[in-house]
Design a protein around this motif. Structure first.
Motif, PDB file in Angstrom:
ATOM      1  N   LEU A  82      20.805 -47.441 -10.218  1.00 56.17           N
ATOM      2  CA  LEU A  82      22.196 -47.719  -9.849  1.00 56.17           C
ATOM      3  C   LEU A  82      22.901 -48.508 -10.953  1.00 56.17           C
ATOM      4  O   LEU A  82      24.045 -48.203 -11.319  1.00 56.17           O
ATOM      5  N   LEU A  83      22.210 -49.518 -11.484  1.00 57.95           N
ATOM      6  CA  LEU A  83      22.795 -50.311 -12.564  1.00 57.95           C
ATOM      7  C   LEU A  83      23.080 -49.436 -13.788  1.00 57.95           C
ATOM      8  O   LEU A  83      24.120 -49.578 -14.443  1.00 57.95           O
ATOM      9  N   LEU A 104      17.119 -54.589 -21.776  1.00 60.16           N
ATOM     10  CA  LEU A 104      16.814 -55.567 -20.729  1.00 60.16           C
ATOM     11  C   LEU A 104      16.630 -54.882 -19.372  1.00 60.16           C
ATOM     12  O   LEU A 104      15.736 -55.246 -18.602  1.00 60.16           O
ATOM     13  N   LEU A 105      17.458 -53.897 -19.082  1.00 60.44           N
ATOM     14  CA  LEU A 105      17.337 -53.183 -17.805  1.00 60.44           C
ATOM     15  C   LEU A 105      16.051 -52.371 -17.717  1.00 60.44           C
ATOM     16  O   LEU A 105      15.598 -52.035 -16.618  1.00 60.44           O
ATOM     17  N   ALA A 106      15.452 -52.054 -18.864  1.00 64.63           N
ATOM     18  CA  ALA A 106      14.237 -51.229 -18.879  1.00 64.63           C
ATOM     19  C   ALA A 106      12.955 -52.050 -18.838  1.00 64.63           C
ATOM     20  O   ALA A 106      11.860 -51.467 -18.825  1.00 64.63           O
ATOM     21  N   TRP A 153      15.872 -57.646  -7.744  1.00 59.94           N
ATOM     22  CA  TRP A 153      16.594 -58.372  -8.780  1.00 59.94           C
ATOM     23  C   TRP A 153      15.663 -59.307  -9.535  1.00 59.94           C
ATOM     24  O   TRP A 153      14.755 -59.891  -8.957  1.00 59.94           O
ATOM     25  N   ASN A 154      15.897 -59.440 -10.829  1.00 58.39           N
ATOM     26  CA  ASN A 154      15.146 -60.389 -11.646  1.00 58.39           C
ATOM     27  C   ASN A 154      16.021 -60.842 -12.809  1.00 58.39           C
ATOM     28  O   ASN A 154      17.154 -60.371 -12.982  1.00 58.39           O
ATOM     29  N   ILE A 184      23.109 -57.216 -17.273  1.00 57.93           N
ATOM     30  CA  ILE A 184      24.506 -57.169 -16.809  1.00 57.93           C
ATOM     31  C   ILE A 184      25.369 -58.122 -17.629  1.00 57.93           C
ATOM     32  O   ILE A 184      26.485 -57.773 -18.045  1.00 57.93           O
ATOM     33  N   ALA A 185      24.855 -59.339 -17.872  1.00 57.75           N
ATOM     34  CA  ALA A 185      25.612 -60.317 -18.653  1.00 57.75           C
ATOM     35  C   ALA A 185      25.857 -59.820 -20.073  1.00 57.75           C
ATOM     36  O   ALA A 185      26.968 -59.969 -20.623  1.00 57.75           O
TER      37      ALA A 185
END
Length: 260
Positions: free
Chosen positions: A61-62, A198-200, A134-135, A142-143
């Motif tokens: 989703l992100l 980072l998302l991965a 979430w972590n 996201i930031a």
């Protein structure tokens, strides 16, 4: 769907998209549409890969939201320029050499279709991430995305405002972020790809996410970004841009130097 099938799907979509963009270019004689199609294409690739990925719903989703929004913003920005201005000087130079030769322009547009698939590689890593909750890595991603896309949008607005003033014709923008970097938009564009790294985190394909910032840096620094842009700037702004080169960092922002 396997990773290879996802990549083939993205490439097939990109071939059609850039084919349509090429056909439009043949009619309008404005090849800048290739950049618009690339931006929309990479953004759409993020959504396609997220929809077909095997990872947990949250990272997918992100990916869809962040990757899709990035491509939409950049594509709309470039569309505004392409539809309201003459052909970008970089492509105008190619047109002087190639004329309107359909095969050469088609090859160039389809090369951009290959690049859409290449830049989809980090998305494959995120879409395969099995981390469900979430972590700190997701929050950091996201930031990073917000900071970088916001910075790129700010640089684009500052340049657009400068160029809209007729008194600035033939001059080099040194307003805002452009005082500290000759290409602040490229800097934030490059940095934005670390968001997907980072998302991965936690994905079995995490290593693939690093292809985003690495490949983007190579293209911006040595292939089609800074070299083309600066050659065109020197052709049109001459000594003013040469002075800008001597005083202002190329990519990573820092304080300007005194001209000697």
């Amino acid at each position: 769907m396997t990773t290879w099938h996802q990549l083939l799907l993205v490439w097939a979509f990109a071939v059609v998209l850039q084919g349509l963009a090429w056909a439009r270019q043949q009619h309008t004689r404005n090849a800048g549409i290739v950049d618009v199609a690339w931006s929309f294409g990479v953004g759409a690739a993020a959504v396609l890969v997220a929809a077909t990925g095997s990872g947990a719903p949250l990272p997918r989703l992100l990916l869809a939201v962040l990757g899709g929004a990035w491509g939409l913003r950049l594509g709309l920005h470039l569309w505004h320029r392409v539809s309201g201005e003459a052909e970008d000087g970089r492509y105008a130079q190619l047109r002087k050499r190639w004329g309107n030769a359909p095969a050469k322009w088609l090859a160039m547009f389809q090369f951009q279709a290959v690049l859409i698939a290449l830049f989809a590689l980090p998305f494959l890593a995120v879409a395969a991430n099995p981390v469900a909750g979430w972590n700190a890595w997701f929050i950091g991603g996201i930031a990073t995305w917000l900071l970088c896309v916001g910075g790129e949008a700010m640089a684009d607005r500052q340049l657009a405002r400068f160029r809209a003033n007729p008194a600035n014709r033939g001059k080099t923008c040194r307003d805002g972020l452009w005082r500290y970097s000759r290409h602040p938009n490229y800097f934030f564009e490059w940095l934005h790809w670390f968001a997907y790294v980072l998302l991965a985190v936690g994905s079995p394909l995490h290593w693939l996410a690093w292809s985003g910032p690495v490949v983007m840096y190579v293209f911006l620094r040595w292939v089609s970004g800074i070299p083309w842009t600066e050659q065109q700037a020197l052709r049109t702004r001459g000594e003013d841009y040469a002075r800008y080169q001597r005083t202002t960092p190329m990519l990573i922002p820092w304080f300007p130097k005194e001209d000697r």
